[in-house]
Every structure is written in C-alpha cells, then in structure tokens.
Design a protein around this motif. Structure first.
Motif, PDB file in Angstrom:
ATOM      1  N   THR A 108       0.850  -1.183   0.000  1.00  0.00           N
ATOM      2  CA  THR A 108       0.000   0.000   0.000  1.00  0.00           C
ATOM      3  C   THR A 108       0.886   1.234   0.000  1.00  0.00           C
ATOM      4  OG1 THR A 108      -0.102   0.011   2.397  1.00  0.00           O
ATOM      5  CG2 THR A 108      -1.872  -1.131   1.238  1.00  0.00           C
ATOM      6  N   GLY A 109       0.355   2.302  -0.523  1.00  0.00           N
ATOM      7  CA  GLY A 109       1.115   3.544  -0.580  1.00  0.00           C
ATOM      8  C   GLY A 109       1.182   4.227   0.771  1.00  0.00           C
ATOM      9  N   PRO A 110       2.106   5.155   0.896  1.00  0.00           N
ATOM     10  CA  PRO A 110       2.235   5.884   2.160  1.00  0.00           C
ATOM     11  C   PRO A 110       0.936   6.592   2.534  1.00  0.00           C
ATOM     12  CG  PRO A 110       4.019   6.425   0.638  1.00  0.00           C
ATOM     13  CD  PRO A 110       3.038   5.595  -0.118  1.00  0.00           C
ATOM     14  N   GLY A 111       0.489   6.371   3.741  1.00  0.00           N
ATOM     15  CA  GLY A 111      -0.698   7.038   4.255  1.00  0.00           C
ATOM     16  C   GLY A 111      -2.016   6.389   3.867  1.00  0.00           C
ATOM     17  N   TRP A 112      -1.981   5.417   2.957  1.00  0.00           N
ATOM     18  CA  TRP A 112      -3.222   4.824   2.474  1.00  0.00           C
ATOM     19  C   TRP A 112      -3.972   4.115   3.590  1.00  0.00           C
ATOM     20  CZ3 TRP A 112      -5.599   0.119   2.110  1.00  0.00           C
ATOM     21  CH2 TRP A 112      -6.656   0.018   1.209  1.00  0.00           C
ATOM     22  N   VAL A 113      -3.280   3.269   4.341  1.00  0.00           N
ATOM     23  CA  VAL A 113      -3.935   2.514   5.410  1.00  0.00           C
ATOM     24  C   VAL A 113      -4.509   3.466   6.455  1.00  0.00           C
ATOM     25  CG1 VAL A 113      -3.573   0.861   7.291  1.00  0.00           C
ATOM     26  CG2 VAL A 113      -2.563   0.437   5.045  1.00  0.00           C
ATOM     27  N   GLU A 114      -3.723   4.454   6.846  1.00  0.00           N
ATOM     28  CA  GLU A 114      -4.173   5.412   7.856  1.00  0.00           C
ATOM     29  C   GLU A 114      -5.400   6.185   7.376  1.00  0.00           C
ATOM     30  OE1 GLU A 114      -1.069   5.199   6.647  1.00  0.00           O
ATOM     31  OE2 GLU A 114       0.106   4.509   8.365  1.00  0.00           O
ATOM     32  N   SER A 115      -5.371   6.607   6.123  1.00  0.00           N
ATOM     33  CA  SER A 115      -6.496   7.360   5.565  1.00  0.00           C
ATOM     34  C   SER A 115      -7.764   6.517   5.531  1.00  0.00           C
ATOM     35  CB  SER A 115      -6.147   7.841   4.159  1.00  0.00           C
ATOM     36  OG  SER A 115      -7.262   8.409   3.532  1.00  0.00           O
ATOM     37  N   HIS A 116      -7.659   5.294   5.035  1.00  0.00           N
ATOM     38  CA  HIS A 116      -8.839   4.436   4.957  1.00  0.00           C
ATOM     39  C   HIS A 116      -9.341   4.045   6.346  1.00  0.00           C
ATOM     40  CE1 HIS A 116      -8.584   4.288   0.697  1.00  0.00           C
ATOM     41  NE2 HIS A 116      -9.459   3.313   0.592  1.00  0.00           N
ATOM     42  N   THR A 117      -8.433   3.800   7.262  1.00  0.00           N
ATOM     43  CA  THR A 117      -8.836   3.432   8.621  1.00  0.00           C
ATOM     44  C   THR A 117      -9.582   4.577   9.288  1.00  0.00           C
ATOM     45  OG1 THR A 117      -6.964   1.926   8.796  1.00  0.00           O
ATOM     46  CG2 THR A 117      -8.012   2.582  10.855  1.00  0.00           C
ATOM     47  N   LEU A 123     -17.153   6.344   9.196  1.00  0.00           N
ATOM     48  CA  LEU A 123     -18.291   5.710   8.530  1.00  0.00           C
ATOM     49  C   LEU A 123     -18.983   4.710   9.451  1.00  0.00           C
ATOM     50  CD1 LEU A 123     -19.850   5.603   5.896  1.00  0.00           C
ATOM     51  CD2 LEU A 123     -18.278   3.827   5.111  1.00  0.00           C
ATOM     52  N   ARG A 124     -18.203   3.972  10.195  1.00  0.00           N
ATOM     53  CA  ARG A 124     -18.770   3.005  11.141  1.00  0.00           C
ATOM     54  C   ARG A 124     -19.668   3.711  12.152  1.00  0.00           C
ATOM     55  NH1 ARG A 124     -15.491  -0.562  15.617  1.00  0.00           N
ATOM     56  NH2 ARG A 124     -17.311  -1.665  16.393  1.00  0.00           N
ATOM     57  N   ALA A 125     -19.181   4.817  12.695  1.00  0.00           N
ATOM     58  CA  ALA A 125     -19.966   5.572  13.673  1.00  0.00           C
ATOM     59  C   ALA A 125     -21.215   6.171  13.029  1.00  0.00           C
ATOM     60  CB  ALA A 125     -19.108   6.666  14.299  1.00  0.00           C
ATOM     61  N   ALA A 126     -21.068   6.743  11.844  1.00  0.00           N
ATOM     62  CA  ALA A 126     -22.198   7.409  11.182  1.00  0.00           C
ATOM     63  C   ALA A 126     -23.285   6.419  10.770  1.00  0.00           C
ATOM     64  CB  ALA A 126     -21.711   8.181   9.958  1.00  0.00           C
ATOM     65  N   MET A 127     -22.878   5.218  10.334  1.00  0.00           N
ATOM     66  CA  MET A 127     -23.855   4.238   9.847  1.00  0.00           C
ATOM     67  C   MET A 127     -24.236   3.207  10.900  1.00  0.00           C
ATOM     68  SD  MET A 127     -22.566   3.587   5.932  1.00  0.00           S
ATOM     69  CE  MET A 127     -23.987   2.597   5.497  1.00  0.00           C
ATOM     70  N   GLY A 128     -23.587   3.242  12.060  1.00  0.00           N
ATOM     71  CA  GLY A 128     -23.885   2.264  13.096  1.00  0.00           C
ATOM     72  C   GLY A 128     -23.469   0.854  12.707  1.00  0.00           C
ATOM     73  N   LEU A 129     -22.369   0.738  11.986  1.00  0.00           N
ATOM     74  CA  LEU A 129     -21.892  -0.578  11.541  1.00  0.00           C
ATOM     75  C   LEU A 129     -21.214  -1.318  12.685  1.00  0.00           C
ATOM     76  CD1 LEU A 129     -20.348   0.604   8.166  1.00  0.00           C
ATOM     77  CD2 LEU A 129     -22.548  -0.547   8.486  1.00  0.00           C
ATOM     78  N   ARG A 130     -21.172  -2.638  12.586  1.00  0.00           N
ATOM     79  CA  ARG A 130     -20.574  -3.452  13.651  1.00  0.00           C
ATOM     80  C   ARG A 130     -19.054  -3.411  13.681  1.00  0.00           C
ATOM     81  NH1 ARG A 130     -23.885  -8.662  12.397  1.00  0.00           N
ATOM     82  NH2 ARG A 130     -24.874  -7.335  10.904  1.00  0.00           N
TER      83      ARG A 130
END
Length: 189
Positions: A108-117, A123-130
């Motif tokens: 993965t490119g620099p910062g990619w994992v951090e950005s997606h995480t 998104l998890r908080a906004a959508m109430g995902l598990r």
C-alpha cells in the motif's frame, strides 16, 4: 541567481506526475522527469532517494489534494461519491496513477492505510456498523463505483446521447443512486 530547492522539488513532482501517469512506474524514466523539470537527475535522488520514492511522494501529494478537494463526509456518502466522481473525471491521470501503482507494486502507498482506517471509523460511527472491516469494504465499493466511469472508453461515453456532458451527468446520477441504495440497504436492516 539563487537556487530555490522548494521550487525544484515542486517541478520534479509535477514532471513526475505527467511521466508516471503516461508510462507507469516501470516505463517512466528519471532522465525525462529531470529534463521536464529543468533539473538534473541527481536532484531526484537528493530529494527522493529513488524513482520509487519519487512515485510514492508524487502520488501521496496528489491524493492529499484529492482529499482536500473532496472531503469525506460519512453522513452524506452519496454526496461524497458524486463529488469523488466529479474530481476523478476532472483528473483521470490520478486514477491511472493508482492503477499503475496497483499493477506494479504489491504494497500500500504511504498514508493509504491510515487514511482508509480513519474514514472507516467515521463511517462506522455514522452508519452504526458493527466493525471497521465492513466500513472499509463500503469505502472500496464507493471508490470503485465513483471511479468506474473514468476508465470507460470515450466511444462508450456517448452511447445513448449525442452530448457527452449530458451522458456524464446521467452517469453521475447513477453513481449517486447506487451509493444511496447501498447505504440504505445497509442501514435499513
């Protein structure tokens, strides 16, 4: 005449953007990048260490600009998808660069994992995902749906319409509707 290292670095990144977008990491040549940037080859190695590091630095910078241009809004995933669609259609080279990277590197490119995480947590908080894994899957689907039009051959972009702008606007509406349906399906369980 004084030497401006920041300006040289910026010219190298701009020249690298054009060279890598056209030829990919393997096909790009340091000589062409240096010539286009009106710099010497040694400047590339002094600033970046290698052609691969130059590629990573250039791509990280461009993705940062994209992130600033299209801020992630977990409460408006369809709006984010539409804005991402617009931005990627305005800069098809960026999608080409990410495709080159995926084809030519297995990391993965620099910062990619951090950005997606970070986006997945929002998104998890906004959508109430598990879990965040589901949120990352949703992000990848949104990115794929938003970017698919960029890779469509130009001959197909006008099918069903003589006006390419009208066709692109219609495709954008499909992207937003698809992401709306995905969001609704996941939140109306």
């Amino acid at each position: 005449m004084s030497y401006d290292s920041a300006a040289t670095r910026a010219r190298l990144l701009e020249a690298a953007y054009r060279e890598f977008a056209e030829r990919g990491l393997a096909g790009a040549r340091v000589d062409r990048i240096a010539a286009a940037a009106q710099a010497n080859k040694q400047a590339i190695y002094a600033y970046f260490g290698s052609k691969e590091n130059l590629f990573d630095a250039m791509l990280a910078e461009r993705l940062s600009v994209l992130s600033d241009t299209v801020p992630f809004d977990p409460d408006d995933l369809p709006g984010y998808a539409g804005a991402l669609f617009d931005a990627l259609n305005a800069t098809p080279e960026l999608l080409r660069l990410t495709n080159w990277r995926a084809l030519e590197r297995n990391d993965t490119g620099p910062g990619w994992v951090e950005s997606h995480t970070a986006k997945a947590k929002e998104l998890r908080a906004a959508m109430g995902l598990r879990d965040e894994a589901t949120a990352i899957d949703i992000l990848e689907i949104v990115i794929a749906v938003s970017s698919a039009w960029v890779s469509v051959p130009s001959e197909l972009r006008t099918v069903g319409s003589e006006d390419p702008d009208k066709r692109q606007h219609a495709h954008r509406a499909v992207v937003v509707a698809a992401v709306t349906a995905i969001r609704d399906a996941l939140t109306n369980d």
